[in-house]
Design an enzyme around this catalytic site. Structure first.
Site, PDB file in Angstrom:
ATOM      1  N   GLY A   6       1.245  -1.963   4.171  1.00  0.00           N
ATOM      2  CA  GLY A   6       1.857  -0.656   4.009  1.00  0.00           C
ATOM      3  C   GLY A   6       3.076  -0.531   4.897  1.00  0.00           C
ATOM      4  O   GLY A   6       4.220  -0.663   4.439  1.00  0.00           O
ATOM      5  N   GLY A  58      -3.004   4.099   7.979  1.00  0.00           N
ATOM      6  CA  GLY A  58      -2.087   2.971   8.037  1.00  0.00           C
ATOM      7  C   GLY A  58      -1.564   2.829   9.457  1.00  0.00           C
ATOM      8  O   GLY A  58      -1.865   3.647  10.325  1.00  0.00           O
ATOM      9  N   ASP A  89      -6.624  -6.338   4.508  1.00  0.00           N
ATOM     10  CA  ASP A  89      -5.988  -5.021   4.446  1.00  0.00           C
ATOM     11  C   ASP A  89      -6.044  -4.349   5.805  1.00  0.00           C
ATOM     12  O   ASP A  89      -7.123  -4.088   6.326  1.00  0.00           O
ATOM     13  CB  ASP A  89      -6.755  -4.177   3.412  1.00  0.00           C
ATOM     14  CG  ASP A  89      -6.170  -2.797   3.189  1.00  0.00           C
ATOM     15  OD1 ASP A  89      -6.838  -1.992   2.515  1.00  0.00           O
ATOM     16  OD2 ASP A  89      -5.055  -2.546   3.669  1.00  0.00           O
ATOM     17  N   HIS A 132      -1.130  -1.325  -4.283  1.00  0.00           N
ATOM     18  CA  HIS A 132      -2.420  -0.967  -3.677  1.00  0.00           C
ATOM     19  C   HIS A 132      -2.478   0.548  -3.489  1.00  0.00           C
ATOM     20  O   HIS A 132      -1.593   1.138  -2.874  1.00  0.00           O
ATOM     21  CB  HIS A 132      -2.545  -1.676  -2.329  1.00  0.00           C
ATOM     22  CG  HIS A 132      -3.861  -1.524  -1.631  1.00  0.00           C
ATOM     23  ND1 HIS A 132      -4.978  -2.280  -1.942  1.00  0.00           N
ATOM     24  CD2 HIS A 132      -4.244  -0.713  -0.614  1.00  0.00           C
ATOM     25  CE1 HIS A 132      -5.983  -1.935  -1.149  1.00  0.00           C
ATOM     26  NE2 HIS A 132      -5.566  -0.989  -0.330  1.00  0.00           N
ATOM     27  N   MET A 163     -12.162   4.477  -0.777  1.00  0.00           N
ATOM     28  CA  MET A 163     -12.802   4.783   0.513  1.00  0.00           C
ATOM     29  C   MET A 163     -13.419   6.174   0.386  1.00  0.00           C
ATOM     30  O   MET A 163     -12.989   7.136   1.033  1.00  0.00           O
ATOM     31  CB  MET A 163     -11.749   4.732   1.622  1.00  0.00           C
ATOM     32  CG  MET A 163     -11.249   3.338   1.914  1.00  0.00           C
ATOM     33  SD  MET A 163      -9.681   3.329   2.821  1.00  0.00           S
ATOM     34  CE  MET A 163      -8.533   3.483   1.446  1.00  0.00           C
ATOM     35  N   GLY A 197      -2.850  -3.752   9.080  1.00  0.00           N
ATOM     36  CA  GLY A 197      -2.091  -4.446  10.114  1.00  0.00           C
ATOM     37  C   GLY A 197      -1.486  -5.766   9.656  1.00  0.00           C
ATOM     38  O   GLY A 197      -1.194  -6.645  10.480  1.00  0.00           O
ATOM     39  N   HIS A 227      -8.342   1.048  -4.101  1.00  0.00           N
ATOM     40  CA  HIS A 227      -9.287   0.873  -2.992  1.00  0.00           C
ATOM     41  C   HIS A 227      -9.974   2.212  -2.739  1.00  0.00           C
ATOM     42  O   HIS A 227      -9.359   3.148  -2.229  1.00  0.00           O
ATOM     43  CB  HIS A 227      -8.496   0.408  -1.754  1.00  0.00           C
ATOM     44  CG  HIS A 227      -9.298   0.260  -0.501  1.00  0.00           C
ATOM     45  ND1 HIS A 227      -8.711   0.089   0.730  1.00  0.00           N
ATOM     46  CD2 HIS A 227     -10.641   0.283  -0.273  1.00  0.00           C
ATOM     47  CE1 HIS A 227      -9.667   0.007   1.653  1.00  0.00           C
ATOM     48  NE2 HIS A 227     -10.834   0.116   1.071  1.00  0.00           N
ATOM     49  N   ASP A 250      -4.694   3.605  -1.983  1.00  0.00           N
ATOM     50  CA  ASP A 250      -5.771   3.952  -1.049  1.00  0.00           C
ATOM     51  C   ASP A 250      -6.300   5.345  -1.327  1.00  0.00           C
ATOM     52  O   ASP A 250      -5.603   6.329  -1.089  1.00  0.00           O
ATOM     53  CB  ASP A 250      -5.252   3.884   0.394  1.00  0.00           C
ATOM     54  CG  ASP A 250      -5.040   2.460   0.863  1.00  0.00           C
ATOM     55  OD1 ASP A 250      -3.914   2.147   1.304  1.00  0.00           O
ATOM     56  OD2 ASP A 250      -5.988   1.668   0.761  1.00  0.00           O
ATOM     57  N   MET A 279     -11.685  -5.817   5.415  1.00  0.00           N
ATOM     58  CA  MET A 279     -10.850  -4.851   6.135  1.00  0.00           C
ATOM     59  C   MET A 279     -10.505  -5.419   7.512  1.00  0.00           C
ATOM     60  O   MET A 279     -11.394  -5.818   8.275  1.00  0.00           O
ATOM     61  CB  MET A 279     -11.577  -3.510   6.292  1.00  0.00           C
ATOM     62  CG  MET A 279     -11.719  -2.728   5.004  1.00  0.00           C
ATOM     63  SD  MET A 279     -10.133  -2.381   4.207  1.00  0.00           S
ATOM     64  CE  MET A 279      -9.257  -1.484   5.501  1.00  0.00           C
ATOM     65  N   MET A 323      -8.868   8.175  -0.349  1.00  0.00           N
ATOM     66  CA  MET A 323      -9.676   8.612   0.793  1.00  0.00           C
ATOM     67  C   MET A 323     -10.175  10.036   0.538  1.00  0.00           C
ATOM     68  O   MET A 323      -9.399  10.884   0.130  1.00  0.00           O
ATOM     69  CB  MET A 323      -8.841   8.571   2.070  1.00  0.00           C
ATOM     70  CG  MET A 323      -8.241   7.210   2.375  1.00  0.00           C
ATOM     71  SD  MET A 323      -7.152   7.276   3.817  1.00  0.00           S
ATOM     72  CE  MET A 323      -6.599   5.582   3.901  1.00  0.00           C
ATOM     73  N   SER A 339       0.856  -1.199   0.000  1.00  0.00           N
ATOM     74  CA  SER A 339       0.000   0.000   0.000  1.00  0.00           C
ATOM     75  C   SER A 339       0.886   1.240   0.000  1.00  0.00           C
ATOM     76  O   SER A 339       1.594   1.499   0.981  1.00  0.00           O
ATOM     77  CB  SER A 339      -0.893   0.021   1.234  1.00  0.00           C
ATOM     78  OG  SER A 339      -1.404   1.338   1.437  1.00  0.00           O
TER      79      SER A 339
HETATM   80  C1  DX5 Z   1      -6.373   1.778   5.497  1.00  0.00           C
HETATM   81  C2  DX5 Z   1      -5.937   1.326   4.124  1.00  0.00           C
HETATM   82  C3  DX5 Z   1      -4.814   0.329   4.164  1.00  0.00           C
HETATM   83  C4  DX5 Z   1      -3.559   0.822   4.885  1.00  0.00           C
HETATM   84  C5  DX5 Z   1      -2.682  -0.363   5.229  1.00  0.00           C
HETATM   85  O1  DX5 Z   1      -7.602   2.407   5.428  1.00  0.00           O
HETATM   86  O2  DX5 Z   1      -7.012   0.782   3.398  1.00  0.00           O
HETATM   87  O3  DX5 Z   1      -4.491  -0.090   2.843  1.00  0.00           O
HETATM   88  O4  DX5 Z   1      -2.870   1.732   4.100  1.00  0.00           O
HETATM   89  O5  DX5 Z   1      -1.599   0.070   5.980  1.00  0.00           O
HETATM   90  P1  DX5 Z   1      -0.936  -0.853   7.100  1.00  0.00           P
HETATM   91  O6  DX5 Z   1      -0.408  -2.072   6.386  1.00  0.00           O
HETATM   92  O7  DX5 Z   1       0.156   0.033   7.633  1.00  0.00           O
HETATM   93  O8  DX5 Z   1      -1.972  -1.191   8.103  1.00  0.00           O
HETATM   94 ZN    ZN Z   2      -6.468  -0.172   1.435  1.00  0.00          ZN
END
Ligand code: DX5
Ligand code: ZN
Length: 222
Positions: free
Chosen positions: A196, A147, A174, A34, A69, A176, A67, A36, A140, A38, A9
């Site tokens: 990420g 992240g 996705d 990936h 969001m 953690g 992705h 993200d 999720m 937002m 990510s």
């Molecule tokens: C959170 C995103 C994830 C995030 C993952 O809303 O959708 O893709 O960036 O980051 P890590 O791997 O650090 O949890």
């Molecule tokens: Zn994501």
């Protein structure tokens, strides 16, 4: 289940040198990238839009896993298709303010991999009607928006249920995901791992990706 797919990510990447980061993670063995997206409404954070996806498109031939969001995803899908997305995933929650059936068809008709996702707080019942219409379910494992959050193991029952309902589609997790949480995700039926922090904050990207892929519990070594 075939090869485990690793999708770094870029939300965790150093954007001041995005080109190097993309080339480095591709050389380290990433399978997808990936992205993200937002909007500060569907989630409490703002990231980047189609222009950055277009830039990433120009930097790599790897599939772009977008992705969304955001609210009103149907309005923006054409822009991400134009930007070069290969896979587009939208949220099922009413708060996403779109007609899920229509948006999934829109993504399909654009020739993209069709993804649907649900938040940890959302019941699996909301995605069940769509399980035969999608190419990928994204479960999720954190509440979306940031992240670096901790993995929610309680979401594994959704992964297991999805895999029992459909042995063919991609099941992505996705949030953690790291060397400790990758294995339990795969053991429950996931085959696509978004990561990420555990990749972009690592000294050795290739080692981080190998650890995600090669976790002892991961029988489907890539
Ligand atoms: C959170 C995103 C994830 C995030 C993952 O809303 O959708 O893709 O960036 O980051 P890590 O791997 O650090 O949890
Ligand atoms: Zn994501």
């Amino acid at each position: 289940m075939g090869k485990v797919i690793i999708a770094p990510s870029i939300l965790a990447a150093d954007f001041s040198r995005l080109a190097q980061e993309i080339h480095r993670v591709e050389a380290a063995g990433a399978d997808w990238i990936h992205c993200d997206i937002m909007d500060g409404h569907f989630v409490d954070n703002i990231s980047f839009g189609p222009e950055i996806v277009t830039i990433v498109r120009g930097l790599t031939g790897l599939p772009l896993d977008v992705h969304l969001m955001i609210e009103h995803a149907d309005h923006y899908v054409p822009r991400f298709v134009k930007a070069g997305a290969n896979s587009i995933t939208v949220h099922v929650e009413p708060g996403a303010k779109h007609d899920v059936w229509k948006t999934l068809h829109q993504i399909r008709d654009a020739g993209c991999h069709v993804g649907l996702t649900l938040n940890p707080e959302t019941s699996f019942d909301l995605v069940e009607p769509f399980m035969e219409k999608i190419d990928m379910l994204l479960v999720m494992t954190v509440h979306p928006g940031f992240g670096g959050q901790s993995f929610r193991a309680d979401q594994m029952q959704k992964v297991k249920r999805a895999r029992s309902l459909n042995g063919k589609i991609d099941i992505e997790v996705d949030g953690g995901i790291n060397a400790d949480t990758a294995g339990v995700s795969i053991e429950n039926g996931a085959n696509v791992l978004v990561a990420g922090t555990s990749i972009f904050h690592a000294k050795d990207y290739a080692k981080a990706i190998r650890e995600l892929r090669g976790h002892p519990g991961n029988r489907a070594k890539g």
